[in-house]
Design a protein around this motif. Structure first.
Motif, mmCIF file in Angstrom:
data_model
loop_
_atom_site.group_PDB
_atom_site.id
_atom_site.type_symbol
_atom_site.label_atom_id
_atom_site.label_comp_id
_atom_site.label_asym_id
_atom_site.label_seq_id
_atom_site.Cartn_x
_atom_site.Cartn_y
_atom_site.Cartn_z
ATOM 1 N N THR A 496 -1.595 -8.804 -8.660
ATOM 2 C CA THR A 496 -1.454 -7.493 -8.022
ATOM 3 C C THR A 496 -0.362 -7.569 -6.966
ATOM 4 O OG1 THR A 496 -3.082 -7.937 -6.277
ATOM 5 C CG2 THR A 496 -3.898 -7.010 -8.355
ATOM 6 N N LEU A 497 0.313 -6.452 -6.779
ATOM 7 C CA LEU A 497 1.320 -6.313 -5.729
ATOM 8 C C LEU A 497 1.022 -5.011 -5.004
ATOM 9 C CD1 LEU A 497 3.900 -7.597 -4.527
ATOM 10 C CD2 LEU A 497 5.214 -6.065 -6.011
ATOM 11 N N GLU A 498 0.774 -5.093 -3.690
ATOM 12 C CA GLU A 498 0.338 -3.920 -2.925
ATOM 13 C C GLU A 498 1.201 -3.739 -1.680
ATOM 14 O OE1 GLU A 498 -3.735 -1.984 -0.977
ATOM 15 O OE2 GLU A 498 -3.725 -4.053 -1.707
ATOM 16 N N PRO A 499 2.216 -2.887 -1.754
ATOM 17 C CA PRO A 499 2.963 -2.534 -0.546
ATOM 18 C C PRO A 499 2.100 -1.609 0.332
ATOM 19 C CG PRO A 499 4.201 -2.050 -2.561
ATOM 20 C CD PRO A 499 2.801 -2.283 -2.958
ATOM 21 N N ARG A 500 2.160 -1.824 1.661
ATOM 22 C CA ARG A 500 1.410 -1.001 2.593
ATOM 23 C C ARG A 500 2.355 -0.426 3.653
ATOM 24 N NH1 ARG A 500 -3.881 -3.947 4.833
ATOM 25 N NH2 ARG A 500 -4.079 -1.816 5.713
ATOM 26 N N LEU A 501 2.105 0.805 4.016
ATOM 27 C CA LEU A 501 2.895 1.475 5.050
ATOM 28 C C LEU A 501 1.933 2.239 5.945
ATOM 29 C CD1 LEU A 501 5.569 2.507 6.310
ATOM 30 C CD2 LEU A 501 5.512 4.374 4.622
ATOM 31 N N SER A 502 2.052 1.995 7.252
ATOM 32 C CA SER A 502 1.172 2.656 8.203
ATOM 33 C C SER A 502 1.998 3.208 9.359
ATOM 34 C CB SER A 502 0.116 1.675 8.734
ATOM 35 O OG SER A 502 -0.693 2.277 9.724
ATOM 36 N N TYR A 503 1.697 4.449 9.731
ATOM 37 C CA TYR A 503 2.337 5.078 10.888
ATOM 38 C C TYR A 503 1.265 5.361 11.929
ATOM 39 C CZ TYR A 503 4.432 8.608 13.915
ATOM 40 O OH TYR A 503 4.866 9.313 15.010
ATOM 41 N N LEU A 504 1.539 4.978 13.195
ATOM 42 C CA LEU A 504 0.589 5.166 14.280
ATOM 43 C C LEU A 504 1.308 5.771 15.470
ATOM 44 C CD1 LEU A 504 -2.231 4.632 15.601
ATOM 45 C CD2 LEU A 504 -1.353 2.366 16.243
ATOM 46 N N ASN A 505 0.750 6.871 15.984
ATOM 47 C CA ASN A 505 1.321 7.529 17.159
ATOM 48 C C ASN A 505 0.230 7.691 18.210
ATOM 49 O OD1 ASN A 505 2.809 8.932 19.016
ATOM 50 N ND2 ASN A 505 3.004 10.808 17.805
ATOM 51 N N GLY A 550 3.743 -3.755 5.249
ATOM 52 C CA GLY A 550 3.032 -4.924 4.765
ATOM 53 C C GLY A 550 3.182 -5.074 3.275
ATOM 54 N N LEU A 551 3.054 -6.273 2.815
ATOM 55 C CA LEU A 551 3.120 -6.556 1.393
ATOM 56 C C LEU A 551 2.066 -7.605 1.064
ATOM 57 C CD1 LEU A 551 4.631 -6.006 -1.290
ATOM 58 C CD2 LEU A 551 6.087 -7.977 -0.753
ATOM 59 N N GLU A 552 1.196 -7.287 0.122
ATOM 60 C CA GLU A 552 0.126 -8.197 -0.280
ATOM 61 C C GLU A 552 0.219 -8.458 -1.776
ATOM 62 O OE1 GLU A 552 -3.646 -6.666 0.907
ATOM 63 O OE2 GLU A 552 -3.004 -6.172 2.945
ATOM 64 N N SER A 553 -0.050 -9.697 -2.139
ATOM 65 C CA SER A 553 -0.061 -10.051 -3.556
ATOM 66 C C SER A 553 -1.210 -11.015 -3.801
ATOM 67 C CB SER A 553 1.269 -10.696 -3.973
ATOM 68 O OG SER A 553 1.253 -11.018 -5.351
ATOM 69 N N ARG A 554 -1.934 -10.790 -4.895
ATOM 70 C CA ARG A 554 -3.070 -11.626 -5.231
ATOM 71 C C ARG A 554 -2.992 -12.048 -6.686
ATOM 72 N NH1 ARG A 554 -4.844 -7.877 -1.531
ATOM 73 N NH2 ARG A 554 -6.118 -8.690 0.187
ATOM 74 N N LEU A 555 -3.499 -13.238 -6.947
ATOM 75 C CA LEU A 555 -3.572 -13.761 -8.307
ATOM 76 C C LEU A 555 -5.029 -13.994 -8.675
ATOM 77 C CD1 LEU A 555 -0.676 -16.404 -8.316
ATOM 78 C CD2 LEU A 555 -0.661 -14.122 -9.349
ATOM 79 N N ALA A 568 2.191 -10.506 4.083
ATOM 80 C CA ALA A 568 3.285 -10.549 5.058
ATOM 81 C C ALA A 568 3.498 -9.138 5.593
ATOM 82 C CB ALA A 568 4.570 -11.091 4.432
ATOM 83 N N GLY A 569 3.662 -9.056 6.904
ATOM 84 C CA GLY A 569 3.844 -7.740 7.486
ATOM 85 C C GLY A 569 4.531 -7.814 8.841
#
Length: 757
Positions: A496-505, A550-555, A568-569
């Motif tokens: 799996t490859l899971e890019p993550r994007l979070s915005y916080l104000n 962030g970027l997550e990858s699992r096998l 990694a983020g």
């Protein structure tokens, strides 16, 4: 073959009764290999049930029959003029639940049966053999087996007794024998007794002149011993513990268990340290219909400091599925003195807690009232705030699209030293978010509303004040999920490859007037980078506007087990931060103006022989590592274990938290039964080794022994050393003492592979 329905109707009763003998520490002697099957002759299923050190198992081929009544078999069956039936030559009496065989058997129905020569009594998973056996069915005469040998196939317990008898009241007497669970030709330990009495009605037994022998040497002797023969608890001595260290000399403790009543008991443990003094520990337990209450006390008379005492009383009660309550009272009456020897659960602390709570919980609605105070034995240490009281209430509503949670809290903080400040605080947090997701991604916008209200008292000026703050934080969390299958050694794995994007104000709010009762700053990790708050606790509302990538990858293997996980983020700050942990806020003076965080990485691997956990925080601006953690467990070949760890944590807010150390621990076999273990820990900041351990261990199917030499840095920043011995006898008990002051590889060896113990 003849059939006499009532011939030996009581045989089953005796066979089932003697079953209770085989799970108890009785007294018996000598090894025999009845029904013993070596490992190589066992079925695959039977071998799977063995521990790695066992070389075989007792297998019973006896089967219960469907025959009703009693069947007799012998070379010659004769009934004489007195009604005595004689079975001569390979005599056998078969009943549905037991079988009695001997060279000769004679008896009068409903009176007695006498078996002589190669007597064998079998039942389900039980075996008794003797030279003679007298089974009484009436009158006051006891049932007696002479020169008896007995075995429980299921537990592996076996032994021998010169005489094994049972009277009409069901009391069993065993004379001169031993008991062991060791395999044939591997008698590592035996429990001997000259005379043993078992009373099933009262649930206990007594024994005289009891010895525990290891490798033929007597290591424990009890002139008299009382022990349970069922699941009920019994008063008596427990196994002692002992150790030796350079600073203490010989240390010894001997616990005594007191079964006061079915719902409460006590354990009293005298303590002796050769170079320090002596003391006593007490644990008292009470069980009510709603929960448990435990009182503990440790008192030690030190040769130099005098009396050292710690106390603890804890109760947890659950009245029904909704209501519960409890309290905890800890005390150090001998101010800032702590027992040198202590077997209780309370140890040396800066602050001892006194608290009580009452709670209502119906799943998504929780309410709790807590009253909390402390005792601080050392006057040089600042006393923490007390809660007089704290009231918590929370509610959560979750659907497939909406997740709403509200937390409310009221706390009356009190400063026991009555300096600086204290006061009351009201907290209200509301978090509402919308979960929009499908199989390939998610989008979660949300709003966090925070409100704080304070009524404060300043002891320095003897003045009161009030202040409050309201704050709205908005955020959007999103992710995509990509998957692919690939072949790995002819099996299908999934990645799996899971890019993550979070915005916080989180806008800036001045907090100069806001005190600090419980705020703290978390360690920055990959998981923390996606948090919606900068601080722990309720007194600081951190300001920030940031984007986290962030970027997550699992096998996953063919069985869908996670093998690898990579993360990694990094946080990219759009605004400087002006709110610090100390509360001084100035919109013109940033406390952190960095444009990005460290690169936050994490990796995990779970394999059949290797496991790895690693974290690395790297500052791209200064090109330096601020955090490096590595924990690895390796088993390159069977039975060889290597534990590696490394910690590098620099540039912490508190320099005392900086660390740079490495450790290696190994366990490796010398042969089938012997192992050796070592550990070495080095502190690069101290430029010195802080832990050195070397030890050996022996283990077979019925005993485990460990001896180690340990040299370590204790809590007082001083080096200590000691020799520690532990051993455990399967189906009996354990003895010895571990090093309770330092976790180490010796604990890893002791706790591994204890199948059947």
């Amino acid at each position: 073959m003849a059939s006499i329905p009532c011939m030996v109707k009581h045989l089953r009763t005796y066979a089932l009764f003697f079953q209770s003998l085989f799970i108890l520490p009785l007294a018996q002697a000598q090894v025999d290999q009845w029904d013993w099957t070596p490992k190589e002759s066992l079925t695959t299923e039977q071998r799977a049930q063995l521990s790695r050190y066992c070389q075989g198992s007792y297998i019973s081929n006896w089967k219960a029959t469907d025959t009703k009544g009693t069947d007799l078999a012998a070379d010659l069956i004769v009934r004489d003029e007195n009604g005595v039936i004689h079975l001569q030559g390979e005599a056998e009496i078969i009943q549905p639940q037991s079988t009695l065989s001997a060279d000769d058997i004679e008896g009068i129905p409903d009176d007695y049966y006498l078996a002589t020569g190669n007597v064998t009594l079998r039942s389900e998973n039980q075996l008794i053999r003797s030279s003679t056996g007298y089974i009484a069915n009436s009158g006051d005469a006891p049932t007696v087996f002479k020169d008896a040998k007995f075995l429980s196939h299921q537990s592996g317990a076996r032994g021998e007794a010169k005489s094994l008898s049972r009277n009409q009241d069901g009391v069993v007497f065993i004379e001169e024998g031993f008991f062991t669970t060791c395999e044939p030709n591997e008698e590592s330990w035996k429990l001997y007794g000259s005379s043993i009495k078992l009373d099933p009605k009262n649930g206990f037994g007594t024994a005289k002149h009891v010895q525990i022998r290891i490798a033929g040497l007597t290591v424990f002797y009890f002139p008299w011993l009382r022990f349970p023969i069922d699941n009920s608890r019994q008063t008596g001595l427990l196994f002692p513990s002992f150790s030796y260290s350079g600073s203490d000399g010989i240390s010894f403790s001997a616990p005594f268990y007191w079964n006061i009543a079915p719902n409460y008991d006590a354990t009293i443990t005298p303590q002796f340290i050769q170079k320090k003094g002596q003391g006593i520990d007490l644990e008292f337990r009470h069980l009510s219909p709603y929960g448990e209450t435990v009182y503990e006390q440790s008192t030690f008379s030190d040769n130099d400091e005098g009396e050292q005492t710690l106390l603890k009383l804890k109760s947890t009660q659950k009245f029904n599925q909704y209501f519960s309550a409890g309290f905890l009272l800890e005390d150090n009456p001998t101010k800032d003195k702590y027992p040198e020897a202590n077997s209780t659960s309370i140890g040396e602390k800066d602050h001892y807690e006194r608290s009580a709570y009452f709670s209502f919980n119906n799943g998504n609605f929780l309410n709790k009232v807590t009253y909390l105070t402390y005792q601080t034995p050392d006057d040089k240490i600042n006393q923490p705030f007390e809660w007089l009281p704290r009231i918590d209430s929370s509610y959560r509503l979750a659907t497939s699209f909406l997740d709403y949670k509200v937390d409310a809290q009221y706390t009356d903080f009190y400063a026991p030293e009555e300096k600086d400040f204290d006061g009351q605080r009201i907290v209200l947090n509301q978090d509402v978010k919308f979960d929009l997701k499908n199989n390939w991604g998610s989008l979660t916008p949300g709003v966090l509303a925070q409100y704080r209200d304070y009524d404060l008292h300043n002891y320095a000026t003897d003045s009161d004040s009030s202040t409050s703050i309201s704050h709205i934080t908005s955020y959007v969390d999103s992710s995509l999920l990509f998957e692919r299958n690939f072949l790995n050694n002819q099996t299908v794995w999934r990645q799996t490859l899971e890019p993550r994007l979070s915005y916080l104000n989180s806008p800036f709010e001045s907090q100069n007037q806001i005190p600090d009762f419980d705020a703290s700053e978390p360690t920055m990790t990959y998981s923390q980078a996606f948090s919606h708050t900068r601080f722990n606790g309720n007194d600081r509302i951190g300001d920030t506007e940031q984007v986290t990538l962030g970027l997550e990858s699992r096998l996953y293997d063919e069985n869908n087990n996670e093998k690898w996980a990579f993360k990694a983020g990094q946080i990219f700050y759009l605004e400087d931060r002006y709110v610090g942990i100390d509360g001084r806020t100035d919109k013109n003076t940033a406390i952190d103006n960095s444009k990005r965080s460290d690169l936050l990485t994490s990796a995990n691997y779970n394999g059949n022989r290797y496991s790895l956990t690693g974290n690395l925080n790297y500052n791209l601006d200064d090109s330096e590592v601020n955090l490096a953690q590595l924990v690895a467990s390796l088993e390159p070949v069977d039975d060889i274990k290597i534990n590696l760890s490394y910690l590098y944590s620099i540039n912490n807010t508190d320099p005392d938290d900086d660390a740079k150390q490495a450790s290696i621990g190994t366990i490796f076999p010398i042969n089938q039964n012997w192992s050796m273990f070592t550990q070495y820990t080095y502190d690069f900041l101290r430029e010195d080794g802080t832990k050195e351990i070397a030890g050996v261990g022996y283990e077979n199917c019925c005993i485990k022994v460990s001896m180690s030499y340990q040299h370590w840095l204790n809590d007082n920043n001083e080096f200590d050393r000691g020799v520690f011995l532990q051993f455990i006898l399967r189906s009996l008990s354990s003895a010895g003492r571990a090093n309770s002051k330092a976790n180490n590889i010796a604990d890893s060896y002791w706790n591994q592979g204890k199948v059947g113990y």
